[in-house]
Design an enzyme around this catalytic site. Structure first.
Site, mmCIF file in Angstrom:
data_model
loop_
_atom_site.group_PDB
_atom_site.id
_atom_site.type_symbol
_atom_site.label_atom_id
_atom_site.label_comp_id
_atom_site.label_asym_id
_atom_site.label_seq_id
_atom_site.Cartn_x
_atom_site.Cartn_y
_atom_site.Cartn_z
ATOM 1 N N ASP A 1 3.759 23.382 -93.141
ATOM 2 C CA ASP A 1 3.812 24.299 -92.000
ATOM 3 C C ASP A 1 2.446 24.381 -91.328
ATOM 4 O OD1 ASP A 1 4.852 26.212 -90.288
ATOM 5 O OD2 ASP A 1 5.494 27.583 -91.868
ATOM 6 N N ASP B 1 12.275 28.505 -85.319
ATOM 7 C CA ASP B 1 12.487 29.694 -86.144
ATOM 8 C C ASP B 1 13.671 30.506 -85.635
ATOM 9 O OD1 ASP B 1 10.562 29.268 -88.002
ATOM 10 O OD2 ASP B 1 9.052 30.569 -87.096
HETATM 11 C C1 DGJ Z 1 7.019 29.565 -90.041
HETATM 12 C C2 DGJ Z 1 8.197 28.709 -90.381
HETATM 13 O O1 DGJ Z 1 8.779 28.207 -89.219
HETATM 14 C C3 DGJ Z 1 9.190 29.523 -91.202
HETATM 15 O O2 DGJ Z 1 10.322 28.762 -91.480
HETATM 16 C C4 DGJ Z 1 8.510 29.985 -92.455
HETATM 17 O O3 DGJ Z 1 8.181 28.882 -93.262
HETATM 18 C C5 DGJ Z 1 7.269 30.778 -92.127
HETATM 19 N N1 DGJ Z 1 6.397 30.068 -91.255
HETATM 20 C C6 DGJ Z 1 6.532 31.148 -93.383
HETATM 21 O O4 DGJ Z 1 5.332 31.759 -93.152
#
Ligand code: DGJ
Length: 703
Positions: free
Chosen positions: A458, A527
């Site tokens: 990430d 997200d």
């Molecule tokens: C952003 C990601 O897109 C989410 O799926 C998740 O992993 C969060 N970060 C965790 O902090």
């Protein structure tokens, strides 16, 4: 033969259906000649354009007048020089202050599907090599450039793009591009280009959710299923720029490459710089054809091209930062019972991570949450027959972390400025080799210590105060060197741990591009997991990248009372995952989930490795078909019924006209030609009263 010289100074790159011509014109300039459908005979291709005089753009009396004329002649790799006011690919500053770059042709080296053109500066020790590669089966041309300083003083590169793409002069073109923001990525926009420049870019350090480095140009009439489209992308995961320019004479050209905003690169004596690649193509098969060409290429170049993507479970939307051994075991038990194949523990597992305020940088298990380390949980997950996956965000550091306390200088910063955090975190300067080495060592140990089969990588903020104090390099190289650093860390880990499947993520799809897809097998594209919003996001994403890279989870997000069927069908259009609170799902929901996962495993080869055809992309009605040989699957979605009710019709695509197929729910077999010419009315939203948010999954079978 994908490449052949037409005569001594014209080179034709051909793919299965397209051709691209370049060469030296009568003035000795490297110019563009043709890009479009492959023509039957060599003498069908046009002569190369030459300079013609026009006041204020050149000087008719000057024998070097052709060094101007940017508005007049389509150059393959224009530089800033002479009387030239259109966008160049290259802008330099030599040590004596001269900022005019005159490239002379040296030689061309055609070799199979590759063409290499060697150019050299007229006076200064700068060599520029242009690389072309035809990808025949995908109807794509790949371009990049290499710059080399052969002298003994530094040369500053102020702009160095990968390619200038030229579409046939004449028509007014329409530019299609993808824009968005966090939770609303990959939205398509279309606009007619008029004289001037339309510029798209990222200044954020990542590719960004705001715009994607992808374009399509058409004459305004292309549709999903037909019409001429010139399209392309840049394989780069950092600051990029794309400039679509219509000149005074209605010539349309599109430059693409590293962003020159806040950019400078000092090319020291003996050094070379290779630009990222730009990949582009022509198709007569509309936007769908453009997408399928890119999909074929991308699929072939993924880290694990043949590997069927597993159904995964991700903990984020359920346990957030509050992960511990007990709640992850409980989720894993439920996931395994539903048929999930890979269990991924998201954020929250490492030292001091109780919220987004602390912990990033300290990549060892939090002793309170995992008193015996990760091993017991991993053993439990593996014992349930699932792979274990783990979330990391290695490029980041919280000021509240042991790593930051030890190495505050490792964060990107300007020394006299307060360090602006975003999500309470700072960015480690991956342009620094010591930081890269540290991360390689740390992550290598993590992967060596445990049977981790899947990593979610990430990256949750964009850059600010982009300083690199005390460097001996030109500090503005940071933007590009950071990305090269990410590629080095990731590439080294991939080499050392070839079995690991990698997911790319940047708060959703904030770092989605063909460069990261050399390292990541799949992408967390948004997200936003509310199914209705995802339809447009997925459709936009699928314009560039194939379904086998598009991770999509079924969650509990969204206020609408959406059926589980609808949510599953949306996610089954990509790499199916689950992210809802399956502990709270009732028996009927669990049975339904189990059945959907079983179905997905059956149709997975079609979705992940088949060809994609969008049959309807609308405000309320969406349908997509995946076809792999004689087998296919159609997904259709109705988000809300408009009044008065209209029948929802779609025409199948991609079938063999003379073969016969059955479509689930429809009587009898029909020829491919019949299915493709007559639209079928899809029984969506029936019976009355159950109309909104209804969906179908129909299998198509060759008989
Ligand atoms: C952003 C990601 O897109 C989410 O799926 C998740 O992993 C969060 N970060 C965790 O902090």
């Amino acid at each position: 033969m994908p490449l052949h010289p037409l005569d001594s100074d014209r080179w034709l790159l051909t793919t299965d259906h397209t051709a691209y011509l370049l060469g030296l014109n009568a003035d000795g300039r490297l110019v563009h000649g043709y890009w479009g459908p492959r023509l039957p005979y060599d003498d069908d291709y046009p002569a190369l354009p030459t300079y013609s005089h026009y006041p204020f753009n050149s000087d008719a009396a000057d024998e070097y007048a052709f060094t101007g004329a940017g508005h007049l002649v389509p150059e393959e790799y224009p530089t800033y020089e002479g009387v030239k006011y259109t966008e160049p690919c290259l802008k330099t500053a030599f040590a004596d202050g001269v900022r005019d770059t005159v490239l002379h042709f040296q030689r061309a080296a055609p070799d199979g599907e590759r063409l290499t053109i060697y150019l050299a500066e007229a006076v200064y020790p700068l060599r520029v090599t242009l690389h072309y590669r035809a990808h025949s089966a995908h109807d794509l041309i790949e371009r990049w450039a290499t710059l080399e300083n052969t002298g003994d003083t530094p040369i500053t590169l102020e702009r160095v793009w990968s390619a200038m793409w030229h579409v046939p002069a004449g028509p007014r073109y329409r530019l299609s591009h993808l824009h968005g923001r966090w939770k609303n990525e990959f939205q398509r926009a279309q606009e007619t280009l008029h004289p001037g420049i339309k510029r798209l870019e990222s200044r954020r350090l990542t590719t960004s959710s705001s715009h994607s480095p992808w374009f399509a140009l058409d004459e305004g009439q292309a549709t999903e299923t037909g019409g001429a489209v010139w399209f392309g992308l840049l394989a780069w995961s950092g600051n990029w720029a794309l400039s679509a320019e219509v000149t005074e004479f209605y010539r349309t050209q599109l430059g693409i490459g590293l962003n020159d905003w806040d950019f400078a690169w000092r090319l020291d004596p003996g050094e070379t710089l290779t630009t990222p690649a730009s990949l582009a193509g022509y198709t007569a098969a509309g936007f769908g054809g453009a997408a399928r060409a890119l999909h074929g290429y991308i699929r072939e170049h993924l880290p694990h091209p043949e590997h069927p993507r597993k159904v995964l479970y991700n903990s984020w939307e359920v346990t957030g930062f509050d992960v511990n051994e007990a709640n992850q075991r409980a989720l894993a038990d439920q996931a395994a019972a539903l048929g999930v194949e890979c269990f991924v523990m998201d954020d929250g597992w490492f030292h001091g991570r109780h919220s987004d305020r602390a912990g990033l940088g300290d990549w060892w298990p939090d002793a309170g949450k995992f008193p015996h380390g990760l091993a017991p949980l991993i053993e439990h997950v593996n014992g349930l027959g699932m792979d274990f996956g783990l979330w990391i965000e290695p490029e980041m550091v919280n000021p509240d972390s042991d790593l930051y306390r030890a190495h505050p200088d490792w964060a990107i910063h300007f020394p006299t400025r307060e360090r602006t955090t975003s999500r309470h975190q700072l960015i480690l300067n991956l342009a620094r080799q010591d930081v890269q080495d540290y991360l390689i060592d740390l992550l290598d140990k993590l992967l060596s210590a445990h049977p981790i089969a899947f990593i979610k990588w990430d990256m949750n903020r964009n850059a600010s105060q982009p300083g690199w104090p005390d460097t001996e390099r030109e500090p503005r190289e940071l933007w590009a060197r950071y990305v090269l650093g990410v590629y080095r860390v990731w590439g080294t880990l991939r080499e050392r741990h070839p079995g690991v499947i990698w997911q790319g993520c940047s708060g959703g799809g904030g770092r989605t591009d063909a460069g990261i897809l050399r390292h990541a097998d799949q992408i967390w594209i948004s997200d936003n997991t509310a199914a209705p919003g995802r339809l447009a996001i997925q459709a936009g994403y699928s314009q560039m990248f194939p379904a086998c890279t598009m991770e999509a989870w079924v969650t509990d997000m969204g206020h609408e009372p959406l059926s589980l069927d609808f949510r599953f069908h949306v996610s089954m259009c990509g790499v199916l995952g689950l992210g809802g609170d399956i502990r709270a799902w009732d028996e009927a929901e669990r049975d339904a989930a189990r059945a959907h996962i079983t179905t997905y495993k059956q149709i997975r080869p079609l979705v992940q490795f088949g060809e994609q055809y969008w049959l309807a992309k609308g405000d309320y009605f969406w349908a997509v078909q995946y076809q792999h040989g004689g087998q296919g699957v159609v997904f259709a979605f109705l988000t809300h019924r408009i009044d008065p009710v209209e029948p929802l019709r779609a025409r199948l695509q991609g079938l063999d006209p003379t073969a016969r197929y059955t479509l689930e729910g429809f009587d009898g077999a029909r020829s491919g030609a019949a299915w493709m010419s007559g639209a079928v009315q899809l029984p969506l939203g029936e019976p009355q009263g159950k109309t909104n948010f209804s969906s179908l999954l129909l299998r198509l079978t060759q008989v």
